[in-house]
Design an enzyme around this catalytic site. Structure first.
Site, PDB file in Angstrom:
ATOM      1  N   HIS A  93      12.307   0.548  14.043  1.00  0.00           N
ATOM      2  CA  HIS A  93      11.696   0.502  12.796  1.00  0.00           C
ATOM      3  C   HIS A  93      11.170  -0.630  12.442  1.00  0.00           C
ATOM      4  CE1 HIS A  93      11.019   0.838   8.586  1.00  0.00           C
ATOM      5  NE2 HIS A  93      12.103   0.169   8.295  1.00  0.00           N
ATOM      6  N   ARG A 110       1.232  16.128  15.812  1.00  0.00           N
ATOM      7  CA  ARG A 110       0.658  14.304  16.463  1.00  0.00           C
ATOM      8  C   ARG A 110       0.186  14.444  17.999  1.00  0.00           C
ATOM      9  NH1 ARG A 110       5.396  10.128  15.826  1.00  0.00           N
ATOM     10  NH2 ARG A 110       3.703   8.701  17.049  1.00  0.00           N
ATOM     11  N   ARG A 111      -0.189  13.559  18.689  1.00  0.00           N
ATOM     12  CA  ARG A 111       0.259  13.347  20.089  1.00  0.00           C
ATOM     13  C   ARG A 111       0.006  14.616  20.682  1.00  0.00           C
ATOM     14  NH1 ARG A 111       5.777   9.185  20.394  1.00  0.00           N
ATOM     15  NH2 ARG A 111       4.575   7.705  20.852  1.00  0.00           N
ATOM     16  N   HIS A 158      -0.121   7.598   8.088  1.00  0.00           N
ATOM     17  CA  HIS A 158       1.075   6.968   7.383  1.00  0.00           C
ATOM     18  C   HIS A 158       0.557   5.432   8.104  1.00  0.00           C
ATOM     19  CE1 HIS A 158       4.249   4.481   6.370  1.00  0.00           C
ATOM     20  NE2 HIS A 158       4.854   4.581   7.877  1.00  0.00           N
ATOM     21  N   PHE A 159       1.079   5.506   9.677  1.00  0.00           N
ATOM     22  CA  PHE A 159       0.885   4.670  10.312  1.00  0.00           C
ATOM     23  C   PHE A 159      -0.501   3.578   9.819  1.00  0.00           C
ATOM     24  CE2 PHE A 159       1.834   6.570  14.124  1.00  0.00           C
ATOM     25  CZ  PHE A 159       0.575   6.422  15.093  1.00  0.00           C
ATOM     26  N   HIS A 160      -1.402   4.499   9.882  1.00  0.00           N
ATOM     27  CA  HIS A 160      -3.008   3.525  10.412  1.00  0.00           C
ATOM     28  C   HIS A 160      -2.573   3.698   9.099  1.00  0.00           C
ATOM     29  CE1 HIS A 160      -3.316   6.523  14.188  1.00  0.00           C
ATOM     30  NE2 HIS A 160      -4.393   4.892  14.307  1.00  0.00           N
ATOM     31  N   TYR A 175       8.284  -3.871  10.717  1.00  0.00           N
ATOM     32  CA  TYR A 175       8.233  -5.526   9.540  1.00  0.00           C
ATOM     33  C   TYR A 175       7.941  -6.890  10.366  1.00  0.00           C
ATOM     34  CZ  TYR A 175       9.685  -2.269   6.262  1.00  0.00           C
ATOM     35  OH  TYR A 175       9.976  -1.067   5.822  1.00  0.00           O
TER      36      TYR A 175
HETATM   37 FE1  HAS Z   1       6.273   3.712   8.565  1.00  0.00          FE
HETATM   38  C1  HAS Z   1       7.401   6.073  10.728  1.00  0.00           C
HETATM   39  C2  HAS Z   1       9.269   4.890   6.966  1.00  0.00           C
HETATM   40  C3  HAS Z   1       5.923   0.980   6.041  1.00  0.00           C
HETATM   41  C4  HAS Z   1       4.575   1.714  10.657  1.00  0.00           C
HETATM   42  N1  HAS Z   1       6.244   3.447  10.263  1.00  0.00           N
HETATM   43  C5  HAS Z   1       6.623   5.007  11.176  1.00  0.00           C
HETATM   44  C6  HAS Z   1       5.898   4.942  12.161  1.00  0.00           C
HETATM   45  C7  HAS Z   1       5.282   4.262  12.298  1.00  0.00           C
HETATM   46  C8  HAS Z   1       5.425   3.282  11.010  1.00  0.00           C
HETATM   47  C9  HAS Z   1       4.289   2.819  13.395  1.00  0.00           C
HETATM   48  O1  HAS Z   1      11.285   7.215   6.905  1.00  0.00           O
HETATM   49  C10 HAS Z   1       5.639   5.960  13.822  1.00  0.00           C
HETATM   50  C11 HAS Z   1       6.476   5.585  14.671  1.00  0.00           C
HETATM   51  C12 HAS Z   1       6.290   6.635  16.006  1.00  0.00           C
HETATM   52  O2  HAS Z   1       5.828   6.532  16.429  1.00  0.00           O
HETATM   53  O3  HAS Z   1       7.688   7.614  16.045  1.00  0.00           O
HETATM   54  N2  HAS Z   1       8.167   2.653   6.433  1.00  0.00           N
HETATM   55  C13 HAS Z   1       8.576   3.550   5.979  1.00  0.00           C
HETATM   56  C14 HAS Z   1       8.605   2.867   4.493  1.00  0.00           C
HETATM   57  C15 HAS Z   1       7.933   1.910   4.472  1.00  0.00           C
HETATM   58  C16 HAS Z   1       7.355   1.550   5.554  1.00  0.00           C
HETATM   59  C17 HAS Z   1      10.119   3.255   3.099  1.00  0.00           C
HETATM   60  N3  HAS Z   1       5.493   1.819   8.502  1.00  0.00           N
HETATM   61  C18 HAS Z   1       5.676   1.178   7.386  1.00  0.00           C
HETATM   62  C19 HAS Z   1       5.251  -0.186   7.973  1.00  0.00           C
HETATM   63  C20 HAS Z   1       4.895  -0.540   9.106  1.00  0.00           C
HETATM   64  C21 HAS Z   1       5.082   1.084   9.529  1.00  0.00           C
HETATM   65  C22 HAS Z   1       4.761  -1.495   7.035  1.00  0.00           C
HETATM   66  C23 HAS Z   1       3.729  -1.183   9.781  1.00  0.00           C
HETATM   67  C24 HAS Z   1       3.338  -2.243   9.868  1.00  0.00           C
HETATM   68  N4  HAS Z   1       7.817   5.373   8.490  1.00  0.00           N
HETATM   69  C25 HAS Z   1       8.907   5.510   7.984  1.00  0.00           C
HETATM   70  C26 HAS Z   1       9.190   6.406   8.212  1.00  0.00           C
HETATM   71  C27 HAS Z   1       9.132   7.253   9.435  1.00  0.00           C
HETATM   72  C28 HAS Z   1       7.803   5.718   9.669  1.00  0.00           C
HETATM   73  C29 HAS Z   1      10.661   6.942   7.529  1.00  0.00           C
HETATM   74  C30 HAS Z   1       9.811   7.850  10.499  1.00  0.00           C
HETATM   75  C31 HAS Z   1       8.835   9.417  10.090  1.00  0.00           C
HETATM   76  C32 HAS Z   1       8.927  10.634  11.192  1.00  0.00           C
HETATM   77  O4  HAS Z   1       9.474  11.431  11.063  1.00  0.00           O
HETATM   78  O5  HAS Z   1       8.637  10.198  12.638  1.00  0.00           O
HETATM   79  C33 HAS Z   1       8.477   0.875   3.287  1.00  0.00           C
HETATM   80  O6  HAS Z   1       8.559  -0.458   3.950  1.00  0.00           O
HETATM   81  C34 HAS Z   1       6.814   0.902   2.820  1.00  0.00           C
HETATM   82  C35 HAS Z   1       6.816  -0.253   1.765  1.00  0.00           C
HETATM   83  C36 HAS Z   1       4.790  -0.238   1.247  1.00  0.00           C
HETATM   84  C37 HAS Z   1       4.873  -0.581  -0.302  1.00  0.00           C
HETATM   85  C38 HAS Z   1       3.838  -0.565  -0.577  1.00  0.00           C
HETATM   86  C39 HAS Z   1       3.909  -2.400  -1.080  1.00  0.00           C
HETATM   87  C40 HAS Z   1       2.365  -2.510  -1.573  1.00  0.00           C
HETATM   88  C41 HAS Z   1       1.537  -3.903  -1.486  1.00  0.00           C
HETATM   89  C42 HAS Z   1       0.099  -3.600  -2.360  1.00  0.00           C
HETATM   90  C43 HAS Z   1      -0.032  -4.445  -3.410  1.00  0.00           C
HETATM   91  C44 HAS Z   1      -1.538  -4.036  -3.723  1.00  0.00           C
HETATM   92  C45 HAS Z   1      -2.298  -5.468  -4.016  1.00  0.00           C
HETATM   93  C46 HAS Z   1      -3.150  -5.284  -4.968  1.00  0.00           C
HETATM   94  C47 HAS Z   1      -1.593  -6.643  -4.935  1.00  0.00           C
HETATM   95  C48 HAS Z   1       6.028  -0.048  -1.205  1.00  0.00           C
HETATM   96  C49 HAS Z   1       2.439  -5.063  -0.480  1.00  0.00           C
HETATM   97  C50 HAS Z   1      -4.575  -6.030  -5.427  1.00  0.00           C
HETATM   98  C51 HAS Z   1      -5.775  -5.695  -4.902  1.00  0.00           C
HETATM   99  C52 HAS Z   1      -6.552  -5.527  -6.520  1.00  0.00           C
HETATM  100  C53 HAS Z   1      -7.626  -5.915  -6.044  1.00  0.00           C
HETATM  101  C54 HAS Z   1      -6.442  -5.763  -7.754  1.00  0.00           C
HETATM  102 CU    CU Z   2      10.737   2.604  10.162  1.00  0.00          CU
END
Ligand code: HAS
Ligand code: CU
Length: 556
Positions: free
Chosen positions: A232, A446-447, A383-385, A236
């Protein structure tokens, strides 16, 4: 507005010695090469959901799982860490205005190259078609585990380099606050150091001896838990270098300013504390882990969501300042005034926008009961893409548009092509992710090589087509990126004046008194992170009866 091309060496800037830039250049080349190599099977996999098989076109490819392993390993392991091994030390050197340690730079590159050679040997020869999660009882050739371990070692060497630079800087600047860019760069890999130890144990203590015949059996749940212990937090480790760019560089690139020094440091401390004790959210469906432990990790996962929300706020504020300085008016008028002609900025803005959806889907994954609906379906790659495949990959592409010119001394070959790449990739990604997400809700697995699966569902038809169409457009976007970067390297115009890293200023200088200097006590924060990890994993590890039951299986 500070456009990309106008950022020549800042008076306070620092120019890294040319020999060191050369090592960094080769380090990032490995990363971008891995990105390009990895996406071919991404295309094949996406098309397979639309019922089209192109695997026959891949010379030497023996199975679908071999290709999927190559895709995962190249794109999320090699691309990300090669980039960060170059980017974070460069940021540290720039922030502290001092050179890096050349011996460590070379040894980090050497470990990365050696690791890559071993992994390529294993994967290309169909000796390790175990997917990037490397779960036992599937067993890979020893070169695969050793190769990945060497890649991890290369990241430790990169961190050692940054820590030596920081120690030298501190000796010469007693009592001063660590420059922000250096602080966030070092802390990113410090978190990764703590996070990477379990996977090193998994590979070196269990899987490597097991594949060499020195251990007859391993305990699949134990090794799987060690995998997600790291697995996990690794997300990050991919994300934080992108955040370094969003916080410390993008404000400058859009003519804005970073809003708060302490706020930024607190965000990184929260990542240091909360990234690791959350791995059970990948194991909600696993037996052998109590619901209490899963609930603790679930709550902490909601906790680690917070610093990303804080990031959205801070980055948006910095963008708004830039847009208003450029003449933007009204509630949203500043958005139009952002430098939409600068490909480095645009790729990263698009990365941020898609990451909003990536974050929202993450929250759904983290919610125990909803996870039961989406686990092991295409929802998860959806999600992860939108996280690693956009927030991270698109940001690293955007950074390349100034970094490659910075490292090679050649101008970007074509802004237009670079802009087209970013937009094409994003449009493709959104269509692709819509397909995967909606298919996942209907149970699309998946997979799975859907083009030849003996079962299907009417409900997967449209999602499958969207996945195939979107994936093909994404592929075109990456190929355009490859074209721009390749042409920049071989045919970009030689630049005159040395360029600088586009480092942003901060609205307020870091406070020298009060509570804020305590934010720089990285040793203390690291110790607090270890304490939280012990709380989150200790009870399970102590209470768990290790039962080595499984010989290795090779189903490929
Ligand atoms: Fe995830 C599964 C929960 C973030 C990657 N995640 C995965 C897997 C990958 C992955 C690769 O709780 C699959 C693993 C596998 O092969 O089985 N993930 C989360 C949560 C977050 C999260 C709660 N994941 C990521 C990030 C990844 C990533 C970052 C890669 C870099 N994820 C999970 C969970 C699973 C999971 C379960 C397991 C699922 C399962 O059942 O298998 C959080 O940290 C996300 C927080 C993000 C935000 C968004 C903030 C937005 C921002 C942009 C602001 C926009 C602006 C634009 C400023 C709160 C900062 C303004 C623009 C203008 C033009 C005005
Ligand atoms: Cu995770």
């Amino acid at each position: 507005m500070a456009s990309l091309t106008s950022i020549v060496l800042d008076p306070e800037g620092y120019d890294l010695p040319a020999a060191q830039r050369r090592v960094l250049r080769w380090t990032v080349y490995i990363g971008y090469a891995a990105l390009i190599a990895g996406v071919f099977h991404g295309l094949a996999n996406a098309l397979s959901y639309a019922g089209i098989s192109i695997l026959g076109w891949f010379p030497g490819l023996r199975t679908y799982y071999q290709g999927l392993t190559a895709h995962g390993v190249a794109n999320v392991l090699i691309f990300t860490f090669s980039f960060s091994n170059a980017f974070l030390p460069l940021m540290t050197a720039r922030a502290l205005a001092r050179p890096l340690h050349s011996g460590l730079l070379w040894s980090s590159l050497a470990a990365l190259v050696a690791g890559n050679i071993l992994v390529i040997y294993a994967v290309v020869g169909n000796r390790a078609s175990v997917l990037y999660t490397s779960y036992a009882p599937l067993q890979a050739h020893w070169t695969y585990y050793l190769g990945l371990a060497l890649v991890v070692v290369s990241t430790w060497l990169a961190l050692a380099n940054m820590l030596i630079a920081l120690r030298g800087w501190r000796r010469e600047h007693p009592g001063q606050r660590i420059p922000l860019l250096g602080y966030i760069s070092v802390t990113s890999y410090l978190m990764w150091l703590l996070a990477s130890i379990p996977i090193a144990v998994e590979f070196l203590v269990f899987l490597l001896p097991w594949t060499l015949g020195l251990r007859a059996e391993v305990d699949p749940l134990l090794t799987r838990t060690l995998f997600w212990f790291t697995g996990h937090a690794i997300v990050y480790a991919w994300l934080l270098p992108a955040y370094v760019s969003w916080y410390a560089l993008i404000p400058r690139q859009v003519g804005g300013v970073l809003i708060s020094d302490s706020y930024t440091r607190i965000v990184w401390i929260l990542f240091l504390l909360l990234s690791i004790p959350t791995g059970f959210h990948h194991q909600y469906a696993d037996p052998g882990i109590s619901n209490v432990m899963k609930a603790i990790h679930g709550v902490l996962t909601f906790g680690v969501f917070f610093p990303s929300l804080a990031t959205a706020f801070s980055v948006m504020a910095a963008l708004e300042i830039g847009g208003r300085r450029a003449g933007g008016r009204g509630l949203l008028g500043w958005i139009r005034k952002l430098p939409w002609g600068d490909p480095s900025v645009v790729a990263q803005l698009l990365a941020m926008i898609t990451f909003v959806l990536g974050g929202a889907t993450g929250l759904i994954n983290a919610s125990f009961t909803m996870n039961q609906v989406v686990h092991n379906t295409t929802w998860v790659p959806g999600h992860f893409h939108m996280t690693v495949g956009s927030a991270v990959a698109l940001t690293f592409m955007g950074v390349a548009y100034w970094l490659i010119p910075y490292l090679t001394g050649r101008s970007l070959f074509s802004r237009r092509l670079a802009l087209a790449s970013a937009w094409t990739y994003t449009i493709g990604l959104l269509i692709f992710a819509r397909g995967m997400i909606s298919g996942g809700l209907e149970g699309m697995p998946r997979r799975t090589f859907m083009a030849e699966a003996t079962y299907s569902s009417e409900a997967w038809r449209l999602p499958g087509i969207l996945t195939g169409v979107g994936g093909s457009i994404m592929f075109a976007g990456v190929m355009l990126f490859f074209l721009v970067i390749g042409l920049t390297i071989v045919a970009g115009r030689q630049q005159g004046a040395p360029r600088d890293v586009p480092v942003s200023r901060t609205l307020t200088a870091p406070a020298q008194t009060g509570w804020e200097p305590a934010l720089d006590r990285l040793g203390v924060w690291g110790a607090a992170a270890i304490a939280l990890i012990l709380i989150a994993y200790g009870p399970w590890l102590i209470g768990y009866d290790v039962v080595p039951v499984s010989p290795g299986f090779r189903l490929y």
